[in-house]
Design a protein around this motif. Structure first.
Motif, PDB file in Angstrom:
ATOM      1  N   LYS A  61       0.825  -1.216   0.000  1.00  0.00           N
ATOM      2  CA  LYS A  61       0.000   0.000   0.000  1.00  0.00           C
ATOM      3  C   LYS A  61       0.860   1.267   0.000  1.00  0.00           C
ATOM      4  N   LEU A  62       1.981   1.168   0.710  1.00  0.00           N
ATOM      5  CA  LEU A  62       2.894   2.304   0.770  1.00  0.00           C
ATOM      6  C   LEU A  62       3.550   2.486  -0.605  1.00  0.00           C
ATOM      7  N   ILE A  63       3.531   3.707  -1.110  1.00  0.00           N
ATOM      8  CA  ILE A  63       4.056   3.944  -2.462  1.00  0.00           C
ATOM      9  C   ILE A  63       5.367   4.721  -2.386  1.00  0.00           C
ATOM     10  N   MET A  87      13.081   8.326   0.934  1.00  0.00           N
ATOM     11  CA  MET A  87      12.149   7.210   0.869  1.00  0.00           C
ATOM     12  C   MET A  87      11.367   7.127   2.194  1.00  0.00           C
ATOM     13  N   PRO A  88      10.230   6.448   2.191  1.00  0.00           N
ATOM     14  CA  PRO A  88       9.384   6.434   3.400  1.00  0.00           C
ATOM     15  C   PRO A  88      10.092   6.009   4.690  1.00  0.00           C
ATOM     16  N   LEU A 126       8.840  -1.335   8.585  1.00  0.00           N
ATOM     17  CA  LEU A 126       7.807  -0.387   8.168  1.00  0.00           C
ATOM     18  C   LEU A 126       6.800  -1.030   7.211  1.00  0.00           C
ATOM     19  N   LYS A 129       4.770  -3.724   9.030  1.00  0.00           N
ATOM     20  CA  LYS A 129       3.721  -3.116   9.856  1.00  0.00           C
ATOM     21  C   LYS A 129       2.513  -2.734   9.000  1.00  0.00           C
ATOM     22  N   ALA A 130       2.797  -2.120   7.878  1.00  0.00           N
ATOM     23  CA  ALA A 130       1.718  -1.647   7.006  1.00  0.00           C
ATOM     24  C   ALA A 130       0.933  -2.786   6.369  1.00  0.00           C
ATOM     25  N   ARG A 149      15.134   2.546  18.297  1.00  0.00           N
ATOM     26  CA  ARG A 149      13.852   3.145  18.704  1.00  0.00           C
ATOM     27  C   ARG A 149      12.828   3.059  17.581  1.00  0.00           C
ATOM     28  N   VAL A 150      13.279   3.386  16.382  1.00  0.00           N
ATOM     29  CA  VAL A 150      12.360   3.345  15.242  1.00  0.00           C
ATOM     30  C   VAL A 150      11.837   1.919  15.031  1.00  0.00           C
ATOM     31  N   LEU A 153       9.254   1.053  17.637  1.00  0.00           N
ATOM     32  CA  LEU A 153       8.050   1.814  17.319  1.00  0.00           C
ATOM     33  C   LEU A 153       7.252   1.140  16.210  1.00  0.00           C
ATOM     34  N   LEU A 154       7.944   0.499  15.308  1.00  0.00           N
ATOM     35  CA  LEU A 154       7.280  -0.148  14.172  1.00  0.00           C
ATOM     36  C   LEU A 154       6.810  -1.561  14.498  1.00  0.00           C
ATOM     37  N   LEU A 345      18.287  11.926   9.387  1.00  0.00           N
ATOM     38  CA  LEU A 345      17.316  12.438  10.355  1.00  0.00           C
ATOM     39  C   LEU A 345      17.118  11.495  11.529  1.00  0.00           C
ATOM     40  N   LYS A 346      17.177  10.190  11.257  1.00  0.00           N
ATOM     41  CA  LYS A 346      16.919   9.258  12.360  1.00  0.00           C
ATOM     42  C   LYS A 346      18.095   9.063  13.302  1.00  0.00           C
TER      43      LYS A 346
END
Lengths: 348, 348
Positions: A61-63, A87-88, A126, A129-130, A149-150, A153-154, A345-346
């Motif tokens: 579903k994630l594009i 990317m996501p 990720l 999870k989706a 952590r990420v 979280l997932l 960023l992470k």
């Protein structure tokens, strides 16, 4: 269809290795033209669906976006930075996950395990999870806290392993009850990463050199495959592939004594697809180059100054580019592609 | 050209407000068709260059992706998540920065100041760094540590201000020696954010509802402008705009006593463009809705489950969507756009 590199046996179903232990490749043959396969109505990864061995009914579903390519003139060389970190999940690994997840869905596989130094784990976590796929990730204990952590979280089941990267690898392979999906072997992963080459072709046309951060070779071999397919379509000449490795973890060039601490994403001393990479280097008249932490550190600052928020592993290509520029490796006006693989960023 | 909303005076040069204190709008008149203006050879923001009041010679070097739109059927409604968080600095603000920086370059402005709760500051700091423009950012002291670290990394001069968001605002406006560039006023910022509407149109065609996190209104008014332009081209009907605000910071609907702590990006009680937003709501037969931290918290989990790594402020639109779904607000099969504005990678 999958085909063994060693014994030639073919498989219809998704698997990591041949019964004989050999590595598998995806066979894709295109009978139509590039133009007729390109799906121009899409402005995202689906634009290239017809070049992929996946079934449209099982797409994640994630594009994925088409990542921008930023052109900069540096000392008479046209440097092309491809922003794979947008990317996501923050890295190019999403390309491989996208195709892999489509295959897992098609085959009804609901639980997977993998080993990763971080980015592949985050990406699969990720997408898992989706899609409601349970993901066991095996990571080195020293993996940065931000990445851990990420992962939690997932909802991934995180297995932190003491020891070297290879220990992590073996622990994941020995784990029972889940489909082992390591990108080190996974032939479908390369189908995902090859799409970066298609995007580059649409964005800038032909390129002369491609510098790739190279550990297990998922991006290196994916780009090789993508350019090879484009070459078969009669669209581009083959660029010279340059594998960029980190000091102490070279598998394609001479191993340094000093070990890089910064390039954690490519600290893989014995990649299973090593022979395949050496062949690609030879075929494209490319070579391997190694960089150390001082060069990487300087390259990170350079990249930030240009507005690219990337993690240390991504900076190896710019470090290598500067070294090769000093050696006068590039002809005037040549086009040099530098994929920037992971977001900072992470981790900052 | 800029035109004052209050006295009608026009300006050629870039400025924040009219001499009379009135807000300025960018006047763009298109004489050609949508098709002839669309630059199909590009697969990034430059695809829409002809819809923007900027000069191609002064484009920022950093290029924005076209963000994917992910469609999901939720209780007979087609929900369209637009992944605005996949921008180079991690938020949709890069759209506004892109156009603003182009104007600054055109006018030779080399030093700017702005106030921001975080994302706009990070965005301008990134673009400033890449273009050699010095950026003074004024942020509330309570801004998350992750965002502060990123700002310093980007070489911005960070001014941390104690007190309320409005105190930060006044400190930035009073600062001398730099061009004050707040996105609260900056008319060019809205030109950047309007491009999201163009992308949506190319990706999914017409939509029925647009839910937007609304503080200062940069995305709200940008989307309004974008859809309005598309409407003028005869391409779409106007969607119903729904401004989503956070409890305690409502400016377009009744102010709650309880104050949201999670939605820091839209905690702006007195946005300068409030009247303009009320007009857009009225014109599109839209409305304002407010959500609280419990709803936001639940919406964050929902979004992560779907594979969207977004920050709390972004989750307000999904919280509001669920509320409106319960109220039976959407007709069967209607298309509801939810832009997901900021990445969580920098703050988790």
């Amino acid at each position: 269809m999958l085909k063994c590199q060693k014994c030639g046996k073919t498989y219809e179903k998704f698997r990591m290795l041949c019964e004989c232990g050999g590595l598998l490749d995806v066979l894709v043959g295109f009978r139509e033209s590039f133009e007729s396969l390109l799906n121009e109505k899409y402005l995202d990864v689906r634009r290239y669906l017809n070049f992929l061995p996946i079934n449209e009914n099982f797409l994640p579903k994630l594009i994925l976006p088409i990542t921008p390519t930023v052109e900069k003139e540096i000392e008479n060389v046209k440097v092309l930075f491809k922003l794979e970190y947008l990317m996501p999940s923050g890295s190019f690994k999403d390309r491989g996950s996208y195709v892999t997840i489509a295959k897992l869905k098609e085959e009804g596989i609901k639980e997977i395990s993998l080993d990763s130094s971080g980015n592949a784990a985050i990406s699969f976590a990720l997408f898992g999870k989706a899609e409601g796929i349970k993901v066991h990730v095996f990571i080195p204990e020293r993996t940065s806290e931000g990445k851990k952590r990420v992962l939690k979280l997932l909802g991934a089941e995180v297995h932190e392993i003491k020891g070297l990267r290879m220990d992590v690898h073996w622990k994941a392979r020995e784990f029972k009850g889940a489909f082992y999906i390591s990108h080190w072997y996974n032939p479908y992963f390369l189908e995902g990463t090859k799409i970066a080459a298609y995007e580059i072709f649409e964005q800038v046309g032909e390129v002369d050199y491609v510098l790739v951060p190279t550990g297990s070779g998922t991006l290196f071999l994916g780009l090789y495959k993508g350019f090879k397919e484009l070459n078969n379509f009669g669209k581009v000449k083959m660029p010279k592939l340059i594998a960029v490795q980190a000091e102490g973890y070279e598998s394609l060039c001479k191993r340094s004594k000093r070990k890089s601490k910064l390039a954690e994403g490519i600290a893989i001393p014995e990649p299973p697809r090593k022979e395949q990479m050496l062949k690609a280097l030879k075929e494209t008249k490319g070579f391997c180059i190694s960089v150390g932490d001082r060069e990487i550190d300087k390259a990170i600052s350079d990249l930030i100054s240009m507005g690219f928020l990337v993690e240390p592993t991504s900076a190896v290509v710019f470090a290598a580019f500067k070294k090769l520029l000093e050696r006068d490796e590039f002809e005037k006006d040549s086009k040099v592609l530098l994929p920037l693989t992971g977001s900072s960023l992470k981790v900052i």
